[in-house]
Design a protein around this motif. Structure first.
Motif, mmCIF file in Angstrom:
data_model
loop_
_atom_site.group_PDB
_atom_site.id
_atom_site.type_symbol
_atom_site.label_atom_id
_atom_site.label_comp_id
_atom_site.label_asym_id
_atom_site.label_seq_id
_atom_site.Cartn_x
_atom_site.Cartn_y
_atom_site.Cartn_z
ATOM 1 N N PHE A 57 -47.361 -38.814 23.764
ATOM 2 C CA PHE A 57 -48.312 -39.343 24.501
ATOM 3 C C PHE A 57 -49.052 -40.385 24.043
ATOM 4 O O PHE A 57 -49.721 -40.160 23.058
ATOM 5 C CB PHE A 57 -49.361 -38.164 25.274
ATOM 6 N N ALA A 58 -49.251 -41.689 24.810
ATOM 7 C CA ALA A 58 -50.241 -42.784 23.964
ATOM 8 C C ALA A 58 -51.641 -42.249 24.206
ATOM 9 O O ALA A 58 -52.011 -42.687 25.239
ATOM 10 C CB ALA A 58 -49.859 -43.938 24.808
ATOM 11 N N VAL A 59 -52.267 -42.032 23.243
ATOM 12 C CA VAL A 59 -53.567 -41.637 23.193
ATOM 13 C C VAL A 59 -54.674 -42.723 23.476
ATOM 14 O O VAL A 59 -55.599 -42.271 24.301
ATOM 15 C CB VAL A 59 -53.876 -41.014 21.663
ATOM 16 N N VAL A 148 -39.123 -49.485 11.817
ATOM 17 C CA VAL A 148 -39.820 -50.636 12.110
ATOM 18 C C VAL A 148 -39.880 -51.009 13.458
ATOM 19 O O VAL A 148 -38.723 -50.651 14.473
ATOM 20 C CB VAL A 148 -38.815 -51.721 11.451
ATOM 21 N N ARG A 149 -41.064 -51.790 13.994
ATOM 22 C CA ARG A 149 -41.198 -52.063 15.448
ATOM 23 C C ARG A 149 -40.249 -53.528 15.631
ATOM 24 O O ARG A 149 -40.647 -54.275 14.969
ATOM 25 C CB ARG A 149 -42.514 -52.235 15.991
ATOM 26 N N VAL A 150 -39.666 -53.518 16.763
ATOM 27 C CA VAL A 150 -38.834 -54.669 16.894
ATOM 28 C C VAL A 150 -39.297 -55.276 18.058
ATOM 29 O O VAL A 150 -39.455 -54.810 19.084
ATOM 30 C CB VAL A 150 -37.261 -54.111 17.077
ATOM 31 N N ILE A 200 -42.139 -52.840 24.769
ATOM 32 C CA ILE A 200 -42.083 -54.224 25.324
ATOM 33 C C ILE A 200 -43.272 -54.609 26.297
ATOM 34 O O ILE A 200 -43.506 -55.694 26.872
ATOM 35 C CB ILE A 200 -40.700 -54.625 26.023
ATOM 36 N N GLY A 201 -44.247 -53.475 26.529
ATOM 37 C CA GLY A 201 -45.127 -54.024 27.460
ATOM 38 C C GLY A 201 -45.522 -52.770 28.274
ATOM 39 O O GLY A 201 -45.004 -51.678 28.035
ATOM 40 N N SER A 202 -46.594 -52.834 29.079
ATOM 41 C CA SER A 202 -47.056 -51.826 29.900
ATOM 42 C C SER A 202 -47.107 -52.000 31.494
ATOM 43 O O SER A 202 -47.055 -53.584 31.779
ATOM 44 C CB SER A 202 -48.671 -51.494 29.462
ATOM 45 N N GLY A 236 -40.774 -46.876 23.137
ATOM 46 C CA GLY A 236 -42.104 -47.095 23.322
ATOM 47 C C GLY A 236 -42.453 -46.567 24.897
ATOM 48 O O GLY A 236 -41.666 -45.518 25.141
ATOM 49 N N GLY A 237 -43.777 -46.944 25.283
ATOM 50 C CA GLY A 237 -44.102 -46.628 26.670
ATOM 51 C C GLY A 237 -43.746 -47.813 27.643
ATOM 52 O O GLY A 237 -42.593 -48.414 27.568
ATOM 53 N N GLY A 238 -44.844 -47.650 28.733
ATOM 54 C CA GLY A 238 -44.525 -48.844 29.488
ATOM 55 C C GLY A 238 -44.420 -48.826 30.631
ATOM 56 O O GLY A 238 -44.504 -49.472 31.818
ATOM 57 N N LEU A 239 -43.695 -47.211 31.162
ATOM 58 C CA LEU A 239 -43.440 -47.064 32.696
ATOM 59 C C LEU A 239 -44.801 -47.380 33.470
ATOM 60 O O LEU A 239 -45.605 -46.557 33.151
ATOM 61 C CB LEU A 239 -42.967 -45.532 32.611
ATOM 62 N N GLY A 240 -44.262 -48.018 34.582
ATOM 63 C CA GLY A 240 -45.443 -48.464 35.465
ATOM 64 C C GLY A 240 -45.814 -47.259 36.408
ATOM 65 O O GLY A 240 -45.108 -46.377 36.542
ATOM 66 N N LEU A 285 -40.133 -41.204 23.049
ATOM 67 C CA LEU A 285 -41.007 -42.108 24.017
ATOM 68 C C LEU A 285 -42.366 -42.034 23.863
ATOM 69 O O LEU A 285 -43.092 -40.944 23.474
ATOM 70 C CB LEU A 285 -40.563 -41.271 25.240
ATOM 71 N N GLU A 286 -43.012 -43.005 24.243
ATOM 72 C CA GLU A 286 -44.639 -43.020 24.134
ATOM 73 C C GLU A 286 -45.211 -43.352 25.467
ATOM 74 O O GLU A 286 -45.979 -44.303 25.635
ATOM 75 C CB GLU A 286 -45.039 -44.183 23.171
ATOM 76 N N PRO A 287 -45.026 -42.637 26.444
ATOM 77 C CA PRO A 287 -45.534 -42.851 27.751
ATOM 78 C C PRO A 287 -47.113 -42.618 27.694
ATOM 79 O O PRO A 287 -47.484 -41.651 27.090
ATOM 80 C CB PRO A 287 -44.961 -41.877 28.768
ATOM 81 N N GLY A 288 -47.901 -43.322 28.116
ATOM 82 C CA GLY A 288 -49.337 -43.272 28.270
ATOM 83 C C GLY A 288 -49.491 -43.325 29.649
ATOM 84 O O GLY A 288 -49.783 -42.217 30.500
ATOM 85 N N ARG A 289 -49.692 -44.476 30.307
ATOM 86 C CA ARG A 289 -49.967 -44.697 31.815
ATOM 87 C C ARG A 289 -48.992 -43.711 32.809
ATOM 88 O O ARG A 289 -49.702 -43.007 33.502
ATOM 89 C CB ARG A 289 -49.915 -46.019 32.046
ATOM 90 N N GLY A 290 -47.926 -43.625 32.437
ATOM 91 C CA GLY A 290 -46.779 -42.744 33.161
ATOM 92 C C GLY A 290 -47.380 -41.227 33.301
ATOM 93 O O GLY A 290 -46.897 -40.642 34.019
ATOM 94 N N ALA A 383 -55.767 -43.721 33.310
ATOM 95 C CA ALA A 383 -55.099 -44.446 32.063
ATOM 96 C C ALA A 383 -55.993 -45.631 31.763
ATOM 97 O O ALA A 383 -56.228 -46.457 33.092
ATOM 98 C CB ALA A 383 -53.618 -44.769 32.218
ATOM 99 N N TYR A 384 -56.440 -45.896 30.771
ATOM 100 C CA TYR A 384 -57.272 -47.154 30.348
ATOM 101 C C TYR A 384 -58.285 -47.332 31.121
ATOM 102 O O TYR A 384 -58.873 -48.416 31.430
ATOM 103 C CB TYR A 384 -56.174 -48.326 30.418
ATOM 104 N N GLY A 385 -58.913 -46.105 31.455
ATOM 105 C CA GLY A 385 -60.173 -46.131 32.128
ATOM 106 C C GLY A 385 -61.456 -45.802 31.296
ATOM 107 O O GLY A 385 -62.056 -46.774 30.856
HETATM 108 C C1 LIG Z 1 -46.991 -48.940 20.817
HETATM 109 C C2 LIG Z 1 -47.343 -48.481 22.386
HETATM 110 N N1 LIG Z 1 -46.458 -47.396 22.584
HETATM 111 C C3 LIG Z 1 -46.913 -46.941 23.905
HETATM 112 C C4 LIG Z 1 -47.915 -47.466 24.703
HETATM 113 C C5 LIG Z 1 -48.289 -46.758 26.202
HETATM 114 O O1 LIG Z 1 -47.969 -47.699 26.949
HETATM 115 P P1 LIG Z 1 -48.125 -47.539 28.456
HETATM 116 O O2 LIG Z 1 -49.429 -46.563 28.807
HETATM 117 O O3 LIG Z 1 -47.783 -48.524 29.350
HETATM 118 O O4 LIG Z 1 -46.999 -46.100 28.832
HETATM 119 C C6 LIG Z 1 -48.601 -48.462 24.273
HETATM 120 C C7 LIG Z 1 -49.468 -49.283 25.091
HETATM 121 O O5 LIG Z 1 -50.246 -50.374 24.722
HETATM 122 C C8 LIG Z 1 -48.307 -49.455 22.994
HETATM 123 O O6 LIG Z 1 -48.781 -50.360 22.458
#
Ligand SMILES: Cc1ncc(COP(=O)(O)O)c(C=O)c1O
Length: 425
Positions: A57-59, A148-150, A200-202, A236-240, A285-290, A383-385
């Motif tokens: 989980f993306a803290v 390494v982050r690509v 690749i993004g959020s 990574g994360g990024g799922l909308g 996987l690094e989901p935060g917002r999802g 998320a991000y609040g």
């Molecule tokens: C490296 C990395 N992983 C995961 C996340 C989490 O992204 P999201 O909240 O869109 O899932 C971010 C968000 O900036 C990030 O920079």
């Protein structure tokens, strides 16, 4: 998916009426649903189970200890981006060997902290950083696990401030450079090349960019597995998430363009997982917002309504310091009165009391008539609040509440005026 619904006209978190929470704890107030957090986490875990996922989980999305503890109990790992986030995750009961550490500018102290705690992997973003990690690992007489982050140079089609996977962004190593980069890194005695990672993004609402990035990365990941024995692929994360079910006309143009059905953890996995089967590696996987985006709301009270010849301003006690997403990203948040308000919709600008014109949550949004003392909820604010909130204009930060069935707990006390000057001389 979330557990914020109306019951007999009253907006509730799980079974708890939000107006009762606002009356008891005051506003502005963040309220999180533990059931939603758990169910979202479980959806990710179930959808990816074929690839032995480590779900970190993306803290940064929500770092409240009660939220982290809820997820740690589910077995979540954590994606951290600072020593402070690692500290929080550990305090919440996380295991460091289930945490990954991202970021382009980790300090020596942060890297040493992570290595001493036994981090699962540091996600490195440059050659100087790999040398830095190597030097510190050798000094601590340990071997640092790294990936390494690509940067796959794929445009995620999201807001420019949350796009991270193109060559215009500061993140990662250009994917063409990857094989030579790993060959060189393999000569550093303090490193163990444990995986390869991208993000690749959020707020990505289509599977297309995820698939494009994975397709680009796959041959390279196979090569790294064969040549350097890497053990995982990090997506990574990024799922909308869905912010605006109606995609109504008040929402920003970049969001209105996303007309396709929203991704869910399951549809995301269904689109991407088959591409990765041939690699034969577990995924991280690094989901935060999802996980937490739809699991929280911000409650606010109407302080005043100001009518001018051109405008109907609804002035709240919450401001951009509490929820900066609309000001920072042009983000849309659905605004719902806590109890049903009848009457003709009025085009309203909902604003906070901060001395910035940017302190505007929405413009000309058709809303039911609101008056001083009414309470509203900003939906999908989990998320991000709070994590992006500040003390701007010397405003104490909001309280946070966690609802878990019948149980309500104060996850963070409201800041006091004394908190504002703590540490100052
Ligand atoms: C490296 C990395 N992983 C995961 C996340 C989490 O992204 P999201 O909240 O869109 O899932 C971010 C968000 O900036 C990030 O920079």
């Amino acid at each position: 998916m979330h557990h914020f619904h109306r019951k007999n006209g009253a907006l509730c978190c799980e079974d708890m009426p939000l107006s009762a929470l606002a009356a008891q704890y005051g506003t502005p107030l963040y309220v999180y649903s533990a059931r939603t957090l758990r169910e979202c986490y479980r959806q990710f875990a179930a959808s990816w189970s074929a690839l032995d996922p480590l779900i970190c989980f993306a803290v940064k999305a929500n770092s409240n200890l009660s939220v982290l503890r809820t997820l740690a109990k589910e077995g979540a790992g954590f994606d951290i981006v600072s020593g402070g986030e690692l500290f929080r995750a550990l305090r919440a009961g996380a295991r460091a060997d289930r945490c990954v550490f991202a970021g382009v500018g980790k300090t020596d102290a942060e890297i040493e902290f992570a290595l001493r705690e036994g981090i699962f992997a540091l996600h490195a973003e440059s050659w100087p950083e790999l040398e830095q990690i190597n030097r510190l690992a050798l000094r601590l007489k340990t071997i640092a696990p790294v990936a390494v982050r690509v940067n796959p140079n794929v445009d995620a089609g999201t807001h420019r401030k949350i796009t991270t996977g193109t060559y215009e962004n500061k993140f990662g190593i250009p994917f063409e450079d990857l094989p030579a980069f790993y060959d060189r890194a393999a000569r550093l005695a303090g490193l163990r090349l444990r995986g390869v990672q991208m993000h690749i993004g959020s707020q990505i609402t289509s599977a297309r960019p995820f698939r494009a990035a994975v397709k680009k990365m796959l041959p390279l990941a196979l090569l790294l597995k064969a040549r350097h024995g890497i053990e995982y692929f990090g997506l990574g994360g990024g799922l909308g998430i869905v912010y605006d079910p109606a995609l109504e006309s008040g929402s920003p143009a970049w969001w209105r363009r996303q007309k396709h059905p929203p991704l869910t953890p399951a549809t995301y996995a269904a689109a991407v997982l088959p591409l990765l089967r041939s690699l034969g590696l577990p995924v991280v996987l690094e989901p935060g917002r999802g996980i937490c985006g739809n699991a929280g709301v911000l409650l606010a009270s109407v302080v005043n309504v100001k009518k001018t010849a051109r405008k109907n301003f609804v002035i709240l006690d919450a401001a951009m310091n509490d929820l900066i997403r609309p000001a920072f990203y042009d983000a849309y948040h659905q605004i719902e009165p806590l109890t049903v308000r009848r009457g003709k919709l009025i085009r309203s600008d909902v604003v906070g009391p901060i001395c910035e014109s940017g302190d505007t949550f929405c413009q000309a949004r058709p809303l039911p008539p609101l008056s001083a003392g009414d309470r509203v909820a900003f939906l999908s604010a989990g998320a991000y609040g709070f994590t992006m909130s500040s003390n701007y204009n010397s405003r104490p930060r909001a309280a946070e509440i966690l609802v878990d069935g019948q149980q309500v707990s104060v996850a963070r006390k409201r800041e006091t005026l004394a908190d504002l000057i703590r540490g100052e001389q």
